[in-house]
Design a protein around this motif. Structure first.
Motif, mmCIF file in Angstrom:
data_model
loop_
_atom_site.group_PDB
_atom_site.id
_atom_site.type_symbol
_atom_site.label_atom_id
_atom_site.label_comp_id
_atom_site.label_asym_id
_atom_site.label_seq_id
_atom_site.Cartn_x
_atom_site.Cartn_y
_atom_site.Cartn_z
ATOM 1 N N TRP A 85 0.722 -1.258 0.096
ATOM 2 C CA TRP A 85 -0.092 -0.085 -0.058
ATOM 3 C C TRP A 85 0.879 1.207 -0.046
ATOM 4 N N SER A 86 0.414 2.214 -0.682
ATOM 5 C CA SER A 86 1.114 3.416 -0.601
ATOM 6 C C SER A 86 0.776 4.254 0.640
ATOM 7 N N PRO A 87 1.994 5.068 1.008
ATOM 8 C CA PRO A 87 1.334 5.833 2.570
ATOM 9 C C PRO A 87 0.428 6.549 2.436
ATOM 10 N N GLN A 88 -0.294 7.091 1.141
ATOM 11 C CA GLN A 88 -1.430 7.944 1.300
ATOM 12 C C GLN A 88 -2.641 7.068 1.732
ATOM 13 N N GLN A 89 -2.550 5.689 0.830
ATOM 14 C CA GLN A 89 -3.471 4.565 1.348
ATOM 15 C C GLN A 89 -3.507 4.225 2.927
ATOM 16 N N ILE A 90 -2.095 4.092 3.550
ATOM 17 C CA ILE A 90 -2.287 3.714 4.838
ATOM 18 C C ILE A 90 -2.781 4.636 5.830
ATOM 19 N N ALA A 91 -2.345 6.166 5.334
ATOM 20 C CA ALA A 91 -2.928 7.002 6.296
ATOM 21 C C ALA A 91 -4.408 7.009 6.415
ATOM 22 N N ALA A 92 -5.165 6.973 5.084
ATOM 23 C CA ALA A 92 -6.523 6.956 4.992
ATOM 24 C C ALA A 92 -7.041 5.881 5.818
ATOM 25 N N TRP A 93 -6.613 4.643 5.531
ATOM 26 C CA TRP A 93 -7.060 3.423 6.017
ATOM 27 C C TRP A 93 -7.160 3.553 7.682
ATOM 28 N N LEU A 94 -5.897 4.088 8.232
ATOM 29 C CA LEU A 94 -5.959 4.304 9.750
ATOM 30 C C LEU A 94 -7.091 5.167 10.225
ATOM 31 N N ARG A 95 -7.344 6.211 9.443
ATOM 32 C CA ARG A 95 -8.568 7.128 10.142
ATOM 33 C C ARG A 95 -9.982 6.422 9.758
ATOM 34 N N ILE A 96 -10.020 5.498 8.999
ATOM 35 C CA ILE A 96 -11.262 4.820 8.673
ATOM 36 C C ILE A 96 -11.550 3.692 9.465
ATOM 37 N N GLU A 97 -10.466 2.886 9.617
ATOM 38 C CA GLU A 97 -10.486 1.644 10.617
ATOM 39 C C GLU A 97 -10.461 1.840 12.012
ATOM 40 N N HIS A 98 -9.631 2.984 12.412
ATOM 41 C CA HIS A 98 -9.611 3.268 13.844
ATOM 42 C C HIS A 98 -10.020 4.702 14.343
ATOM 43 N N PRO A 99 -11.116 4.921 14.151
ATOM 44 C CA PRO A 99 -11.292 6.342 14.413
ATOM 45 C C PRO A 99 -11.599 6.688 16.080
ATOM 46 N N GLU A 100 -11.653 5.356 16.964
ATOM 47 C CA GLU A 100 -11.143 5.587 18.278
ATOM 48 C C GLU A 100 -10.064 5.922 18.637
ATOM 49 N N HIS A 101 -9.005 5.882 17.885
ATOM 50 C CA HIS A 101 -7.478 6.068 18.328
ATOM 51 C C HIS A 101 -6.867 7.131 17.364
ATOM 52 N N PRO A 102 -7.120 8.559 17.668
ATOM 53 C CA PRO A 102 -6.731 9.399 17.057
ATOM 54 C C PRO A 102 -5.252 9.665 17.081
ATOM 55 N N GLU A 103 -4.764 9.226 18.126
ATOM 56 C CA GLU A 103 -3.254 9.134 18.079
ATOM 57 C C GLU A 103 -2.522 8.399 16.894
ATOM 58 N N TRP A 104 -3.420 7.739 16.290
ATOM 59 C CA TRP A 104 -2.986 6.622 15.152
ATOM 60 C C TRP A 104 -3.075 7.585 13.667
ATOM 61 N N HIS A 105 -3.729 8.810 13.606
ATOM 62 C CA HIS A 105 -4.053 9.182 12.646
ATOM 63 C C HIS A 105 -2.801 10.150 12.178
ATOM 64 N N VAL A 106 -1.874 9.378 11.403
ATOM 65 C CA VAL A 106 -0.772 10.405 10.929
ATOM 66 C C VAL A 106 -1.064 10.616 9.322
ATOM 67 N N SER A 107 -0.374 11.579 8.841
ATOM 68 C CA SER A 107 -0.339 11.933 7.364
ATOM 69 C C SER A 107 0.536 11.020 6.675
ATOM 70 N N HIS A 108 0.319 10.970 5.360
ATOM 71 C CA HIS A 108 1.286 10.381 4.522
ATOM 72 C C HIS A 108 2.626 10.788 4.425
ATOM 73 N N GLU A 109 2.687 12.042 4.648
ATOM 74 C CA GLU A 109 4.208 12.701 4.849
ATOM 75 C C GLU A 109 5.044 12.056 6.109
ATOM 76 N N THR A 110 4.164 11.975 7.118
ATOM 77 C CA THR A 110 4.798 11.258 8.243
ATOM 78 C C THR A 110 5.522 9.876 7.984
ATOM 79 N N ILE A 111 4.816 9.162 7.072
ATOM 80 C CA ILE A 111 5.316 7.855 6.686
ATOM 81 C C ILE A 111 6.448 7.967 5.619
#
Length: 334
Positions: A85-111
């Protein structure tokens, strides 16, 4: 540093602020601010001390990378990268699959920074660049300039893309496909190859093995078999490149009731979804180094399943497999 040394010499010689500024071709206010911190306390301006004070004022605190401090987030990102997966896909997936963990919501630039920069996240110690990023590069670089189109002629083509129904341009209408060949190394005097089909509406990918090479009759027969498994409503059109492998396109259209339209010469953007997919496939099949005769149809289906399971931004971060399942469900009940 040399400017500070000139200021120090000038002040020691009794020169005014304006005289020093004219010599340095600087504004007097700039020189005044430079010496004010020292001279307001009655001290002599020292270039080395001024340089050190400037460094202390502008030093920025170095933040610890998110991926270096959170092992769970790090494992989630690594798992996505191993699935190509690309970093952008991972960043979007983290927001969709783990809305209860905002600390895991990173930007694709971080990756990206964790991959490119060894000190920030250090993902390269756990994952090779060839797997982590589809480009395989160690550093970023600018995109190359696009070459101009060159006119050519294929008398056997038949239908140009300009004759394609207007609804095919609307990706909301299902059933329109784009196709091309992905070529590998030469074997027995022939280039090994596979055919790639991409649905314009859902980006669903079908890979078709060509064990007998890219002879037109063989290509058309294998494509007819693959497309024949789809419902008739999902076989509205196929847009292909200018390659001679589709010289027998009339046989394909007769077998599948799916007309074939051909792009203009040297205009790959007219089948942009297919071009993008072929680029993704190079993560699995290295250009110029992979022999497609070494992989069977089951192996190709596995690669297609991985691509169809990736979340896509253009689909609202759903994946092509889900979108195709929705269409097939409508097709079977209608």
């Amino acid at each position: 540093m040399w400017e500070r040394e000139r200021i120090g010499l000038g002040r020691a010689a009794g020169e005014s602020i304006r005289q020093i500024a004219r010599c340095l071709e600087r504004a007097p206010s700039t020189v005044s601010r430079e010496v004010a911190w020292f001279e307001k306390y009655g001290q002599r301006y020292l270039p080395s001390a001024a340089d050190w004070a400037c460094w202390l004022r502008h030093r920025r605190p170095r933040r610890v990378a998110r991926l270096a401090t959170d092992p769970v987030l790090r494992d989630l990102v690594l798992a996505g990268l191993r699935r190509r997966w690309s970093p952008q896909q991972i960043a979007a997936w983290l927001r969709i699959e783990h809305p209860e963990h905002p600390e895991w919501h990173v930007s694709h630039e971080t990756i990206y920074q964790a991959i490119y920069l060894q000190a920030r996240g250090n993902l390269r110690a756990d994952l090779s660049r060839q797997v982590a990023l589809r480009s395989g590069r160690a550093t970023r670089r600018a995109r190359p300039a696009v070459a101009g189109a060159i006119r050519s002629s294929r008398p056997w083509l038949g239908l140009n893309i300009s004759a394609r129904p207007a609804e095919a341009c609307d990706r909301a209408v299902p059933g329109h496909w784009e196709g091309d060949l992905l070529e590998g190394t030469r074997r027995g005097g022939l280039n090994s190859a596979i055919a790639t089909l991409v649905a314009r509406a859902t980006r669903f990918v079908i890979l078709v093995g060509l064990p007998e090479g890219k002879v037109s009759e063989h290509v058309v027969a294998r494509l007819s078999e693959a497309m024949g498994r789809l419902p008739a409503r999902l076989r509205a059109s196929l847009t292909w490149d200018q390659g001679s492998e589709m010289a027998a396109h009339h046989r394909f259209s007769l077998a599948t009731d799916c007309p074939v339209y051909f792009c203009d010469p040297h205009s790959p953007w007219q089948r942009g979804s297919n071009e993008n997919t072929n680029g993704l496939l190079r993560q699995y099949f290295s250009k110029g180094r992979f022999d497609f005769t070494t992989i069977d149809q089951a192996g190709l289906d596995q690669v297609a399943d991985e691509l169809n399971g990736r979340p896509r931004q253009t689909l609202g971060w759903a994946n092509p497999a889900e979108k195709m399942a929705e269409l097939l469900g409508v097709a079977t009940t209608s």
